[in-house]
Design a protein around this motif. Structure first.
Motif, PDB file in Angstrom:
ATOM      1  N   THR A  10      34.445 -30.105 -20.096  1.00 10.87           N
ATOM      2  CA  THR A  10      34.482 -29.221 -21.408  1.00 10.87           C
ATOM      3  C   THR A  10      33.091 -28.689 -21.519  1.00 10.87           C
ATOM      4  O   THR A  10      32.232 -29.117 -21.590  1.00 10.87           O
ATOM      5  CB  THR A  10      35.039 -29.983 -22.781  1.00 10.87           C
ATOM      6  OG1 THR A  10      34.092 -31.048 -22.803  1.00 10.87           O
ATOM      7  CG2 THR A  10      36.778 -30.434 -22.477  1.00 10.87           C
ATOM      8  N   ASP A  12      31.776 -26.249 -24.790  1.00 11.24           N
ATOM      9  CA  ASP A  12      31.799 -25.842 -26.171  1.00 11.24           C
ATOM     10  C   ASP A  12      31.436 -24.134 -26.203  1.00 11.24           C
ATOM     11  O   ASP A  12      30.038 -23.926 -26.025  1.00 11.24           O
ATOM     12  CB  ASP A  12      30.868 -26.828 -27.020  1.00 11.24           C
ATOM     13  CG  ASP A  12      31.139 -26.164 -28.462  1.00 11.24           C
ATOM     14  OD1 ASP A  12      31.470 -24.951 -28.813  1.00 11.24           O
ATOM     15  OD2 ASP A  12      31.405 -27.180 -29.297  1.00 11.24           O
ATOM     16  N   ARG A  13      32.343 -23.213 -26.244  1.00 11.95           N
ATOM     17  CA  ARG A  13      32.064 -21.985 -26.079  1.00 11.95           C
ATOM     18  C   ARG A  13      31.094 -21.603 -27.236  1.00 11.95           C
ATOM     19  O   ARG A  13      30.465 -20.255 -27.206  1.00 11.95           O
ATOM     20  CB  ARG A  13      33.312 -21.109 -25.912  1.00 11.95           C
ATOM     21  CG  ARG A  13      33.766 -21.418 -24.523  1.00 11.95           C
ATOM     22  CD  ARG A  13      35.397 -20.881 -24.286  1.00 11.95           C
ATOM     23  NE  ARG A  13      35.070 -19.154 -24.037  1.00 11.95           N
ATOM     24  CZ  ARG A  13      34.675 -18.756 -23.152  1.00 11.95           C
ATOM     25  NH1 ARG A  13      34.385 -19.377 -21.805  1.00 11.95           N
ATOM     26  NH2 ARG A  13      34.478 -17.274 -22.993  1.00 11.95           N
ATOM     27  N   ASP A  14      31.261 -22.001 -28.375  1.00 12.25           N
ATOM     28  CA  ASP A  14      30.479 -21.680 -29.634  1.00 12.25           C
ATOM     29  C   ASP A  14      29.016 -22.017 -29.128  1.00 12.25           C
ATOM     30  O   ASP A  14      28.167 -21.351 -30.133  1.00 12.25           O
ATOM     31  CB  ASP A  14      31.030 -22.294 -30.694  1.00 12.25           C
ATOM     32  CG  ASP A  14      32.512 -21.823 -31.253  1.00 12.25           C
ATOM     33  OD1 ASP A  14      32.473 -20.849 -30.832  1.00 12.25           O
ATOM     34  OD2 ASP A  14      33.124 -22.525 -31.966  1.00 12.25           O
ATOM     35  N   CYS A  16      27.632 -22.690 -26.424  1.00  8.60           N
ATOM     36  CA  CYS A  16      27.204 -22.132 -24.932  1.00  8.60           C
ATOM     37  C   CYS A  16      26.425 -20.783 -25.302  1.00  8.60           C
ATOM     38  O   CYS A  16      27.005 -20.095 -25.833  1.00  8.60           O
ATOM     39  CB  CYS A  16      28.162 -22.212 -23.995  1.00  8.60           C
ATOM     40  SG  CYS A  16      27.559 -21.248 -22.419  1.00  8.60           S
ATOM     41  N   GLY A  18      25.048 -19.240 -22.558  1.00  5.74           N
ATOM     42  CA  GLY A  18      24.897 -18.396 -21.215  1.00  5.74           C
ATOM     43  C   GLY A  18      23.819 -18.505 -20.482  1.00  5.74           C
ATOM     44  O   GLY A  18      23.614 -17.491 -19.814  1.00  5.74           O
ATOM     45  N   ASP A  34      31.216 -16.499 -17.433  1.00  6.17           N
ATOM     46  CA  ASP A  34      32.553 -15.544 -17.379  1.00  6.17           C
ATOM     47  C   ASP A  34      32.007 -13.987 -17.991  1.00  6.17           C
ATOM     48  O   ASP A  34      30.736 -13.829 -18.289  1.00  6.17           O
ATOM     49  CB  ASP A  34      33.507 -16.274 -18.144  1.00  6.17           C
ATOM     50  CG  ASP A  34      33.293 -16.234 -19.391  1.00  6.17           C
ATOM     51  OD1 ASP A  34      32.157 -15.820 -20.013  1.00  6.17           O
ATOM     52  OD2 ASP A  34      34.133 -17.173 -20.132  1.00  6.17           O
ATOM     53  N   LYS A  38      29.680 -16.719 -21.189  1.00  9.79           N
ATOM     54  CA  LYS A  38      29.799 -18.147 -21.359  1.00  9.79           C
ATOM     55  C   LYS A  38      29.997 -18.969 -20.064  1.00  9.79           C
ATOM     56  O   LYS A  38      30.702 -18.478 -19.029  1.00  9.79           O
ATOM     57  CB  LYS A  38      30.776 -18.531 -22.359  1.00  9.79           C
ATOM     58  CG  LYS A  38      30.929 -17.633 -23.553  1.00  9.79           C
ATOM     59  CD  LYS A  38      29.866 -18.257 -24.774  1.00  9.79           C
ATOM     60  CE  LYS A  38      29.790 -17.548 -25.849  1.00  9.79           C
ATOM     61  NZ  LYS A  38      28.561 -17.939 -26.671  1.00  9.79           N
ATOM     62  N   VAL A  40      31.660 -21.506 -17.592  1.00  7.01           N
ATOM     63  CA  VAL A  40      33.201 -22.099 -17.483  1.00  7.01           C
ATOM     64  C   VAL A  40      33.110 -22.956 -16.263  1.00  7.01           C
ATOM     65  O   VAL A  40      32.669 -22.481 -15.113  1.00  7.01           O
ATOM     66  CB  VAL A  40      34.289 -21.130 -17.450  1.00  7.01           C
ATOM     67  CG1 VAL A  40      34.598 -20.473 -18.612  1.00  7.01           C
ATOM     68  CG2 VAL A  40      33.926 -19.882 -16.392  1.00  7.01           C
TER      69      VAL A  40
END
Lengths: 69, 269, 382
Positions: A10, A12-14, A16, A18, A34, A38, A40
């Protein structure tokens, strides 16, 4: 002893930002950035659960769970 | 406990830039503490000022975010007044070795049981990219627009000369090694120093055309090698990584206990 | 009883007062004329399992006592002029982070290295405004060893009550002079202990949320409540904030908790003020000479009185104004260029009645010096 197998990967997109560190240093080229900048785990099937992405993530955004955890 | 049990999640995402090495140090440090199974109540983290020092706000220990350069002096008061606490002091290179250089030397000389982690990114990041005492001659910074003429020094050699009894160096590329070294440093009884070479892609990297965070980490991989390795022996330019010193010497708080013993028995004075 | 009577230096009286107040931790750096405090405590503290450390400089000393205070100990550092200058940044940190601690400055002549072995009272305004930024501060002083002892105890009491650094501003004469000190029996002078939170483990603890009575219960480092301490503006948990309401609320709190209690914090002594036409206002060692002047002039029928200030900051303006209301002349006796005179002038109804009797040459101001100046100020007859 059998090698640990990936259960969940997993990000955490908040958290990360990038930076691509996980992408560049993944030995199996599992990750990519992506179009939202971020990280993935695009090719989870290739993951060998070495956790290098988790250990090197400066944002503490990556969590790799294996069957051994 | 999981990594997230040791952090104050509500403050994430953190303030550091994308790719900042300090996040990796935080990551490694938490993992070392996790492997040691230490209680959060027995850890005090003391920091000074700068990007690195913000680390305190993110960890769920007793945290003391102090003034520039003086973290080790505050930490000395914490440790000496309550020696059962584990005191960890993360510092930037400018914080620890420029404004805080004197405190660094004397904490090492006393061999007080404190773990000092120097997050060396060779720049003052918080103020926008001025040269630090570890930038080194020839580098560029906002305050060295014509190339820096200030030589740097070797943190490891200085820490050893000052009396630190555990001294190690690693990089953020070597995250597993960093975790292991911080773990050993915490376990060591006495003043321990871990220099973690860290990347500042925003200022040091950009000013010196070193590329992205990834490029800077690759560079740290290529310019370092384990102590005594073939690569290190063959190339004098290589920066050695590893544990340079690990020795038992009288620890300051334990020695002061002897002072108390002598004083209460009416000796001396 | 005999063992409680000592003939010692003021610096030792201060050290003994600190021990009486419950001092556990001292950090300091040698400097004239305060060093005897460190020397005395190096011997005394370990006898009661307290800790003494000689740090690498005064900055480190101030920082170390803050660290030690956070683990739940009563802490002290002692210094003189140049060292006091070095401590200012960390002193401001203690103000901001609300750390109880006591700082002794045994004053010598400045600026700079100045005149290290001679007396001065030139650091009065530095004690008030030495660290940067708006803030309130408590500064106490004393003129004799019994009072040095008592105000030292009081300094610790105020530090604990208000969660604030307290400065003890002594001077070279008081510090080095030897005189009698009777050490009070335990309990004779009240001591205030650290107020610790009763909030249980697992319940949200707010280290920076004042109770209704204004006090902020603390939790020792190492105990169950883990919080953040910072010199940045911070919220009630101690975490940095730049929210204008938080910033405004905190600076008001830091100032109000001291300034609103100015009368509670005010310590002073008075002599013949009721009918005094002339009032000498003094403090520290110069108050000894001022007192002598009054004791010699009163029998001659001079209506002269003394107001000896022991609390310099927050300046007890209302008390000074009230005491001086009917005086024809107010003469501030001090060994500087008029630092407390300025505060007195701001406090009284008619600043033109306020004069200065001072010495600024490193020599102790004598009763004769004061009488000479009085003759100039109020005309012959005094």
């Amino acid at each position: 002893m059998a090698k640990p197998k990936l259960k969940t990967h997993t990000i955490d997109r908040d958290w990360c930002k990038g930076c691509s560190i996980c992408v560049e240093f993944c030995p199996k080229d599992v990750l990519e950035i992506d179009d939202m900048d971020k990280a993935v785990a695009a090719r989870k099937d290739d993951c060998i659960a070495c956790k290098l992405c988790e250990l090197r993530c400066p944002d503490l955004a990556v969590e790799v769970r294996t069957d051994k955890d | 406990m999981a990594v997230k049990d040791y952090i104050r999640e509500r403050f994430f995402p953190h303030i550091w830039c994308a790719g900042c090495g300090h996040g990796i140090v935080l990551n490694s440090m938490i993992r070392s503490i996790e492997t040691l199974g230490m209680s959060k109540n027995e850890i005090v983290m003391v920091s000074g000022i700068g990007c690195s020092s913000r680390i305190c706000g993110y960890v769920d220990f007793h945290t003391l975010h102090t003034i520039h350069g003086r973290a080790l002096a505050f930490a000395t008061g914490v440790k000496m007044s309550k020696p059962e606490l584990n005191v960890i002091v993360p510092m930037g290179d400018g914080d620890a070795l420029s404004i805080g250089g004197n405190h660094f030397i004397h904490a090492a000389r006393r061999n007080i049981d404190i773990t000092a982690i120097i997050m060396n990114n060779r720049i003052y990041g918080m103020t926008g990219g001025q040269y630090s005492p570890l930038s080194g001659a020839g580098t560029l910074a906002t305050t060295a627009p014509y190339h820096n003429i200030d030589p740097d020094f070797d943190v490891v050699k200085m820490a050893m000369a000052a009396g630190a009894t555990f001294v190690a160096r690693t990089t953020t590329y070597h995250a597993k090694e960093t975790t292991d070294m911080i773990r050993q440093a915490i376990l060591h009884e006495g003043f321990s120093v871990v220099e973690v070479m860290s990347q500042c892609p925003t200022y040091f990297g950009r000013k010196n055309r070193l590329g992205s965070a990834v490029d800077m980490m690759k560079q740290m991989k290529s310019i370092t090698a384990p102590i005594g390795s073939k690569a290190a022996r063959e190339n004098p330019e290589i920066i050695e990584r590893g544990i340079f010193c690990q020795e038992e010497k009288p620890e300051y708080c334990s020695e002061y206990d002897k002072v108390i013993e002598r004083a209460t028995q009416g000796q001396g004075v | 009883m005999n063992q409680n009577i000592k003939f010692i230096q003021g610096n030792e009286a201060c050290a003994e007062g600190a021990i009486y107040a419950g001092l556990d931790f001292f950090a300091g750096y040698p400097i004239t004329p305060s060093t005897e405090i460190a020397e005395h405590l190096a011997a005394r503290l370990p006898q009661k399992a307290g800790k003494f450390i000689q740090m690498e400089d005064e900055i480190a000393s101030m920082c170390a006592i803050i660290g030690a205070s956070l683990t739940g100990h009563k802490v002290l550092t002692a210094t003189s002029g140049p060292g006091f200058s070095l401590m200012q940044e960390a002193l401001g940190y203690a103000v901001m982070a609300e750390i109880p601690c006591v700082i002794v400055n045994v004053q010598r002549g400045g600026p700079s290295t100045g005149i290290p072995t001679h007396v001065s009272q030139g650091d009065v305004n530095q004690a008030r405004w030495g660290t940067h930024g708006d803030h309130a501060i408590v500064t106490l002083t004393a003129s004799n060893h019994q009072d040095v002892f008592a105000t030292t105890v009081e300094a610790f009491n105020i530090a604990e009550t208000y969660r604030t650094p307290v400065i003890l501003l002594f001077d070279e004469v008081v510090g080095h002079m030897r005189e009698k000190l009777v050490i009070p029996e335990p309990g004779e002078i009240a001591t205030v202990e650290r107020l610790r939170t009763s909030v249980a483990e697992g319940v949200d603890y707010h280290p920076y949320l004042p109770r209704e009575d204004g006090r902020l219960p603390m939790s020792d480092f190492g105990h169950v409540h883990r919080y953040n301490v910072t010199g940045l503006y911070h919220d009630m948990w101690g975490f940095p904030s730049d929210n204008p309401d938080v910033v405004h609320g905190l600076i008001r709190h830091l100032v109000d908790k001291i300034e609103n209690n100015v009368n509670e914090i005010a310590l002073y002594k008075e002599l013949y003020l009721d009918d005094a036409d002339y009032i000498l206002i003094s403090y520290g060692s110069s108050a000894r000479s001022a007192r002598h002047v009054i004791e010699t002039l009163r029998p001659r029928g001079e209506r002269i009185g003394l107001l000896e200030l022991q609390t310099l900051w927050p300046f007890p303006a209302d008390i000074v104004r009230e005491k001086c209301r009917n005086a024809k002349y107010i003469v501030v006796v001090e060994m500087n260029m008029g630092q407390i005179r300025q505060a007195v002038q701001m406090a009284v109804d008619d600043p033109d009645r306020v004069f200065l009797a001072n010495r600024i040459d490193g020599v102790f101001i004598t009763p004769r010096d004061i009488r000479k100046l009085l003759r100039v100020i109020v005309g012959k007859g005094v």
